[in-house]
Design an enzyme around this catalytic site. Sequence first.
Site, mmCIF file in Angstrom:
data_model
loop_
_atom_site.group_PDB
_atom_site.id
_atom_site.type_symbol
_atom_site.label_atom_id
_atom_site.label_comp_id
_atom_site.label_asym_id
_atom_site.label_seq_id
_atom_site.Cartn_x
_atom_site.Cartn_y
_atom_site.Cartn_z
ATOM 1 N N ASN A 9 -0.692 9.963 1.671
ATOM 2 C CA ASN A 9 -1.861 10.494 1.542
ATOM 3 C C ASN A 9 -2.977 9.916 2.201
ATOM 4 O OD1 ASN A 9 -4.200 11.288 0.215
ATOM 5 N ND2 ASN A 9 -3.824 10.079 -1.704
ATOM 6 N N TRP A 10 -3.373 10.510 3.298
ATOM 7 C CA TRP A 10 -4.346 10.039 4.155
ATOM 8 C C TRP A 10 -6.004 9.892 3.650
ATOM 9 C CZ3 TRP A 10 -3.613 12.669 9.507
ATOM 10 C CH2 TRP A 10 -2.228 12.214 10.056
ATOM 11 N N LYS A 11 -6.000 10.678 2.689
ATOM 12 C CA LYS A 11 -7.490 10.415 1.742
ATOM 13 C C LYS A 11 -8.259 11.241 2.805
ATOM 14 C CE LYS A 11 -5.789 6.918 -1.136
ATOM 15 N NZ LYS A 11 -6.258 5.828 -2.272
ATOM 16 N N HIS A 97 -4.733 13.446 -8.612
ATOM 17 C CA HIS A 97 -5.009 12.018 -8.160
ATOM 18 C C HIS A 97 -5.796 11.400 -8.903
ATOM 19 C CE1 HIS A 97 -5.619 8.703 -5.526
ATOM 20 N NE2 HIS A 97 -4.533 8.876 -4.843
ATOM 21 N N GLU A 99 -8.362 9.625 -8.029
ATOM 22 C CA GLU A 99 -9.440 9.594 -7.504
ATOM 23 C C GLU A 99 -10.310 11.045 -7.552
ATOM 24 O OE1 GLU A 99 -8.275 8.767 -3.522
ATOM 25 O OE2 GLU A 99 -7.776 6.493 -4.184
ATOM 26 N N GLU A 169 1.195 6.459 -10.606
ATOM 27 C CA GLU A 169 0.343 5.614 -9.921
ATOM 28 C C GLU A 169 -0.711 4.906 -10.767
ATOM 29 O OE1 GLU A 169 -0.298 7.284 -5.591
ATOM 30 O OE2 GLU A 169 -1.668 8.295 -6.606
ATOM 31 N N GLY A 175 -5.135 0.950 -3.734
ATOM 32 C CA GLY A 175 -6.115 0.563 -2.909
ATOM 33 C C GLY A 175 -6.538 -0.674 -3.281
ATOM 34 N N SER A 215 -0.735 0.612 -3.582
ATOM 35 C CA SER A 215 -0.511 -0.725 -2.692
ATOM 36 C C SER A 215 0.677 -0.824 -2.297
ATOM 37 C CB SER A 215 -1.038 -1.784 -3.410
ATOM 38 O OG SER A 215 -2.450 -1.748 -3.749
ATOM 39 N N GLY A 236 -1.057 5.342 0.124
ATOM 40 C CA GLY A 236 -2.446 5.877 0.860
ATOM 41 C C GLY A 236 -2.693 4.764 1.918
ATOM 42 N N GLY A 237 -3.462 3.783 1.782
ATOM 43 C CA GLY A 237 -3.601 2.845 3.032
ATOM 44 C C GLY A 237 -2.763 2.638 4.029
HETATM 45 C C1 PEP Z 1 -2.763 6.463 -3.307
HETATM 46 O O1 PEP Z 1 -3.957 6.985 -3.051
HETATM 47 O O2 PEP Z 1 -2.143 7.716 -3.889
HETATM 48 C C2 PEP Z 1 -2.592 5.281 -2.982
HETATM 49 C C3 PEP Z 1 -1.100 5.093 -3.447
HETATM 50 O O3 PEP Z 1 -3.084 4.476 -2.458
HETATM 51 P P1 PEP Z 1 -2.858 3.112 -1.924
HETATM 52 O O4 PEP Z 1 -1.346 3.054 -1.220
HETATM 53 O O5 PEP Z 1 -3.730 2.769 -0.843
HETATM 54 O O6 PEP Z 1 -2.764 2.259 -2.979
#
Ligand code: PEP
Length: 253
Positions: A9-11, A97, A99, A169, A175, A215, A236-237
């Site tokens: 997930n590049w966001k 998600h 967010e 999640e 994040g 994370s 994500g990150g």
């Molecule tokens: C996400 O946004 O779905 C996620 C898991 O982010 P991160 O890996 O950065 O915590």
Amino acid sequence: MRKKIVAANWKMNLSFQEAEELIEEFIDLLSEEEELQTDIIVCPPFPYLEMAGDYAAESSFKVGAQNISSFQAGAYTGEVSAGMLKSMGVSHCIIGHSERRKYFHEEEKILTAKVNQALANELIPIFCVGELLPEREAGKHHQVVRKQVRHGLFHLDTNEFEKVIIAYEPVWAIGTGMTALPEQAAEMHAYIRSLIAERYHQDVADRTKILYGGSCNAQNANQIFSQPGVDGGLIGGASLNATEFFTICKNAQ
Ligand code: PEP
């Protein structure tokens, strides 16, 4: 045996050029690894989907969107429909998600409509659920996740439900660098599976793919993904770095 899945997930990150470089670097790594057994889904921002799709056509990963409209078509300025995405070769879509729940006030009714839109247009929903930190601290995490799963998905018949991927999640882990303990992930995955068995059937629960997100990185992915009931991750990150994301995909096997 459920095949492991790793989704990126590049966001809302990267310029077009950076996105293209990231994909090229990732494809180079993938091409050196013939035996990779993981299903990989890359979810870039909307404007990069076509470019990602062109690369995916020559490689082994799939392309997903980060969002879809809850409407089918029409006068909804700025929206992107599931049908549009399907028509350009997108196969998956992240829905629910945290967010989007938080910043765009996507509540249950909207999320249910999005899940329906995705399935009606043959997109595979990656449906995200997870509790906030105060909810976990108050011991309400099961209650919260149960409500999210029930409202978002349990209106589906078995055939439709079986197409869905769930991502657990915990919001406090997204994040933040604060990954859930592997046992916490395993426990929640087992709980979600028990809800599915209760609503549908044990066989359906056994077949459902449930990813962990929050994370995950190259260091911890192996430990989390090897927990019983954890079928891979939503990243994500760490998906913004080709080497790190590739290592996570390898660790998922
Ligand atoms: C996400 O946004 O779905 C996620 C898991 O982010 P991160 O890996 O950065 O915590």
